[in-house]
Design a protein around this motif. Sequence first.
Motif, short mmCIF file in Angstrom:
data_model
loop_
_atom_site.label_atom_id
_atom_site.label_comp_id
_atom_site.label_asym_id
_atom_site.label_seq_id
_atom_site.Cartn_x
_atom_site.Cartn_y
_atom_site.Cartn_z
N ALA A 8 51.69 -8.92 19.76
CA ALA A 8 51.52 -9.71 20.98
C ALA A 8 51.38 -11.20 20.69
O ALA A 8 51.83 -12.04 21.48
CB ALA A 8 50.31 -9.20 21.75
N VAL A 9 50.76 -11.55 19.57
CA VAL A 9 50.59 -12.96 19.24
C VAL A 9 51.94 -13.61 18.92
O VAL A 9 52.24 -14.72 19.38
CB VAL A 9 49.61 -13.12 18.05
CG1 VAL A 9 49.54 -14.58 17.60
CG2 VAL A 9 48.22 -12.63 18.43
N ILE A 10 52.76 -12.91 18.14
CA ILE A 10 54.09 -13.42 17.82
C ILE A 10 54.92 -13.56 19.09
O ILE A 10 55.64 -14.55 19.30
CB ILE A 10 54.80 -12.51 16.81
CG1 ILE A 10 54.07 -12.51 15.46
CG2 ILE A 10 56.25 -12.92 16.62
CD1 ILE A 10 54.12 -13.82 14.72
N MET A 11 54.85 -12.56 19.96
CA MET A 11 55.61 -12.61 21.20
C MET A 11 55.16 -13.79 22.06
O MET A 11 55.99 -14.52 22.62
CB MET A 11 55.46 -11.30 21.97
CG MET A 11 56.34 -11.20 23.21
SD MET A 11 58.11 -11.26 22.80
CE MET A 11 58.83 -11.09 24.44
N ARG A 12 53.86 -14.01 22.15
CA ARG A 12 53.37 -15.15 22.93
C ARG A 12 53.88 -16.46 22.35
O ARG A 12 54.32 -17.34 23.09
CB ARG A 12 51.84 -15.15 22.95
CG ARG A 12 51.26 -16.39 23.62
CD ARG A 12 49.75 -16.43 23.62
NE ARG A 12 49.30 -17.71 24.14
CZ ARG A 12 48.03 -18.00 24.41
NH1 ARG A 12 47.09 -17.10 24.17
NH2 ARG A 12 47.69 -19.19 24.88
N ARG A 13 53.83 -16.60 21.03
CA ARG A 13 54.29 -17.84 20.40
C ARG A 13 55.78 -18.07 20.65
O ARG A 13 56.22 -19.21 20.88
CB ARG A 13 54.00 -17.81 18.91
CG ARG A 13 52.51 -17.93 18.57
CD ARG A 13 52.28 -17.75 17.09
NE ARG A 13 50.86 -17.88 16.76
CZ ARG A 13 50.32 -17.50 15.60
NH1 ARG A 13 51.10 -16.95 14.65
NH2 ARG A 13 49.03 -17.65 15.38
N ALA A 14 56.56 -16.99 20.61
CA ALA A 14 58.00 -17.11 20.88
C ALA A 14 58.24 -17.59 22.31
O ALA A 14 59.08 -18.47 22.56
CB ALA A 14 58.70 -15.79 20.62
N LEU A 15 57.52 -17.01 23.25
CA LEU A 15 57.66 -17.41 24.65
C LEU A 15 57.27 -18.87 24.84
O LEU A 15 57.92 -19.61 25.58
CB LEU A 15 56.81 -16.51 25.54
CG LEU A 15 57.30 -15.06 25.71
CD1 LEU A 15 56.22 -14.19 26.34
CD2 LEU A 15 58.58 -15.01 26.54
N GLU A 16 56.22 -19.30 24.17
CA GLU A 16 55.80 -20.70 24.26
C GLU A 16 56.86 -21.63 23.66
O GLU A 16 57.13 -22.71 24.21
CB GLU A 16 54.46 -20.89 23.53
CG GLU A 16 53.29 -20.24 24.25
CD GLU A 16 52.01 -20.25 23.44
OE1 GLU A 16 50.92 -20.18 24.05
OE2 GLU A 16 52.09 -20.31 22.19
N PHE B 112 62.66 -25.66 25.72
CA PHE B 112 64.06 -26.00 25.97
C PHE B 112 64.73 -25.03 26.94
O PHE B 112 65.96 -24.94 27.01
CB PHE B 112 64.85 -26.08 24.66
CG PHE B 112 64.71 -24.90 23.73
CD1 PHE B 112 65.41 -23.73 23.95
CD2 PHE B 112 63.88 -24.98 22.63
CE1 PHE B 112 65.29 -22.64 23.10
CE2 PHE B 112 63.75 -23.90 21.76
CZ PHE B 112 64.46 -22.73 21.99
N GLY B 113 63.94 -24.30 27.71
CA GLY B 113 64.50 -23.43 28.75
C GLY B 113 65.16 -22.19 28.21
O GLY B 113 66.04 -21.62 28.87
N GLY C 36 54.07 -18.96 31.32
CA GLY C 36 54.99 -19.65 32.23
C GLY C 36 56.38 -19.76 31.65
O GLY C 36 57.07 -20.76 31.82
N SER C 37 56.80 -18.70 30.96
CA SER C 37 58.08 -18.70 30.27
C SER C 37 58.96 -17.58 30.79
O SER C 37 58.56 -16.80 31.66
CB SER C 37 57.84 -18.56 28.76
OG SER C 37 59.03 -18.77 28.03
N ARG C 38 60.18 -17.49 30.22
CA ARG C 38 61.17 -16.51 30.65
C ARG C 38 61.23 -15.35 29.66
O ARG C 38 61.33 -15.56 28.45
CB ARG C 38 62.56 -17.13 30.74
CG ARG C 38 62.70 -18.25 31.73
CD ARG C 38 64.04 -18.96 31.54
NE ARG C 38 65.15 -18.05 31.77
CZ ARG C 38 66.34 -18.18 31.19
NH1 ARG C 38 66.57 -19.15 30.32
NH2 ARG C 38 67.31 -17.32 31.45
N VAL C 39 61.22 -14.13 30.19
CA VAL C 39 61.42 -12.94 29.35
C VAL C 39 62.52 -12.09 29.98
O VAL C 39 62.61 -11.98 31.20
CB VAL C 39 60.12 -12.13 29.18
CG1 VAL C 39 59.64 -11.53 30.50
CG2 VAL C 39 60.30 -11.04 28.13
#
Length: 428
Positions: A157-165, A170-171, A223-226
């Motif tokens: 979950a931490v890696i996934m959060r960092r990727a989303l951030e 850059f959208g 506040g990112s896109r998945v």
Amino acid sequence: MSKILIRGAKVLGGEPQDVLIDGETIAGVGAGLSAEGAEVVEAAGKVLLPGLVDLHTHLREPGREDSETVLTGTRAAASGGYTAVFAMANTFPVADTAGVVEQVYRLGREHGYCDVQPIGAVTVGLEGRKLAELGAMHESAAGVTVFSDDGKCVDDAVIMRRALEYVKAFGGVVAQHAQEPRLTEGAQMNEGIVSAELGLGGWPAVAEESIIARDVLLAEHVGSRVHICHLSTAGSVEIVRWAKSRGIDVTAEVTPHHLLLTDELVRTYNPVYKVNPPLRTERDVHALRGALADGTIDIVATDHAPHPHEDKDCEWAAAAMGMVGLETALSVVQETMVDTGLLDWAGVADRMSVKPAQIGQATGHGRPVSAGEPANLTLVDTEYRGQVDPAGFASRSRNTPYQGRELPGRVTHTWLRGKATLVDGKLT
């Protein structure tokens, strides 16, 4: 480049119109068009769509050219009506650096059967422990905007959060292969009545649904896109529907095979039906069709996964997971969605061209069939019905679940920026 007049096509399934291509663009759309010296394509009764876009393709190059290459994969794409594909990162070496994604991008440009946009890995080596060079891949000549460890879940979950951030800056978008690995150890097929009767290890629906639930909440928090790859269960549909009702920026895809096939086929022990995520139940199939129709699921993506003969022609437990799909996708969608009345052809264009191009930011693709737009187009004979014969595939691999099955529709022509890549069903 010469002019081409497509005469009498039903644009998006509507009233017959003529479409004039001049060079790389559409010069006009309307009734009774004429152009001196233009090549005429008689299209009466056929449906004209914007060129299809696949957000989820495995081209295998570099590293597994025995399965597929960028050349053979893009030829298969053109045969299926695609003008752009997004190439997944699980190559050898993994597409986790600017150098590798630029190699794939360059190969696509050189071969010219369709545009190839590389997808970058989320983590180094798809190992799930350290973020890959997301910024460098985005800033490279390939301009990567979609990142995925597809084939493996970003389960930390931490890696996934960092990727989303990171991609938010850059959208970009993270495309998740939703599979909790601890719940699927030794899994061979969908967990349910059939797996119990056959004695095969089960892949439970909750393994997908739990990751999707976590990731939409992370996307909301950041506040990112998945984007959810190859969604396959009724429960996943409900989670995505709930997330969208909250305004979470989530999109989802479904594969053609999950719209048509069920786990009952595994009773044959034919490894051609072995895929990840696995074929699910009839209930799931109906939920997926309904969700694609109502927009909960945004797009159809093939998850085209070619394998050489020896990797599939073996006992079930040892067989590789995956199916080829580029050359049959539109036919399966016609069978499951159009011929059942769930979608019209404008809806197909939306799910298979417009929205995947928007999600992946594929410039020039998924555009309206109107004057001034790039001439990326697909012409379909929707009245055709015929048996699937993989011997005629352009793909290097033949692992289709539809061999011998009768399906409707046949792509007759594909144009990429006004250049014909498929004419009368034959590659140029």
